[in-house]
Design an enzyme around this catalytic site. Sequence first.
Site, PDB file in Angstrom:
ATOM      1  N   LYS A   1       0.853  -1.213   0.000  1.00  0.00           N
ATOM      2  CA  LYS A   1       0.000   0.000   0.000  1.00  0.00           C
ATOM      3  C   LYS A   1       0.874   1.243   0.000  1.00  0.00           C
ATOM      4  O   LYS A   1       2.048   1.207   0.390  1.00  0.00           O
ATOM      5  CB  LYS A   1      -0.934   0.009   1.215  1.00  0.00           C
ATOM      6  CG  LYS A   1      -0.267  -0.017   2.598  1.00  0.00           C
ATOM      7  CD  LYS A   1       0.084   1.312   3.184  1.00  0.00           C
ATOM      8  CE  LYS A   1       0.602   1.193   4.631  1.00  0.00           C
ATOM      9  NZ  LYS A   1       1.338   2.370   5.109  1.00  0.00           N
TER      10      LYS A   1
ATOM     11  N   ASP B   1      -2.840  -1.728  10.354  1.00  0.00           N
ATOM     12  CA  ASP B   1      -3.029  -1.640   8.898  1.00  0.00           C
ATOM     13  C   ASP B   1      -3.650  -2.899   8.294  1.00  0.00           C
ATOM     14  O   ASP B   1      -3.895  -2.950   7.082  1.00  0.00           O
ATOM     15  CB  ASP B   1      -1.671  -1.451   8.198  1.00  0.00           C
ATOM     16  CG  ASP B   1      -1.152  -0.033   8.325  1.00  0.00           C
ATOM     17  OD1 ASP B   1      -1.946   0.846   8.694  1.00  0.00           O
ATOM     18  OD2 ASP B   1       0.036   0.171   8.054  1.00  0.00           O
TER      19      ASP B   1
END
Length: 299
Positions: free
Chosen positions: A17, A148
């Site tokens: 990401k 996350d």
Amino acid sequence: MRLEQQGPSLLAQAPAKLNLSLNVLGRRQDGYHLLETLMVSVQLYDSLRFDPAESDELTLTATAVTPASTPLPVDDRNLILKAAQLLRAETGTNLGARIHLTKRIPSEAGMGGGSSDAATTLVALNQFWKLDLSHSQLHALAARLGSDINFFLENAPAAVCTGRGELVSPRAMCGPLHFVVVKPQSGLSTREVFQTWAKAGSGETSHTLAELETQLANGAGNESHWPLRNDLQPAAEELNPEVRGLLHRLRTVPSRGALLTGSGSACFLLCRSARHAAWVSGQVRSWRVGQVFAVRSGV
Ligand code: C5P
């Protein structure tokens, strides 16, 4: 993430990401920070392979494709084994697995590699061990493992994440985005970057995500500059001179913007097209400042 059954084995691809904006809203009583961050999934993948094991054996082996500044742990410190052990503890299963990780996403980079591996392990072993846990049950376990992991569990191309990062609201994107990502030789510890941010007494963010969200949804003219922001960038630059120097150089390249991702140490340029990203990555590689990846958004 992508899963594929191949005979008795389950193969999985765990994406990285990038944070296009990271706003620190304050500090919680438990020391965690309240965030509002816009994340996109990018097509740089760690590969995981799950093979059946004799009895209750649960093992992890790893191959690093790119050089790492610190050795990759394959013991209980690795989030893959933590995720597998949490699944066993929660469901009471004593099934085993032999897991092999092929590591391509740099560590200590702010690219979410360890978190993505953990999310992929939760989904893959839920299938591999036929545990039948629901999506929301997996989300509850993900939030216990880290901040996350829920983003990767959602498998969305883009999302706004709030809370300490674990509350995920997917966002539409008008089309794929193209990036050049650079990981300097040295990494950064997330904990240390947040501590440095807190010491600097920077206070709450002055940014909102509104403009960036509109650009993400509607697209923007070829030459436009995107409002990329990361409240952790000054702390990362203070801790790591390589990051400061890299960002300085990246800003000299024509692009839609240069930014630190997450708590670093990787930084990226948002490019106009795949062709632009390929050209820029060639330029940046010639600087010999670390690993360089030309990547597009996608799960
Ligand atoms: O949750 P995760 O294990 O990814 O976080 C690593 C460290 O980063 C935490 O121990 C904490 O020090 C810091 N952190 C934080 N606030 C967040 C997320 C992480 O202070 N929202």
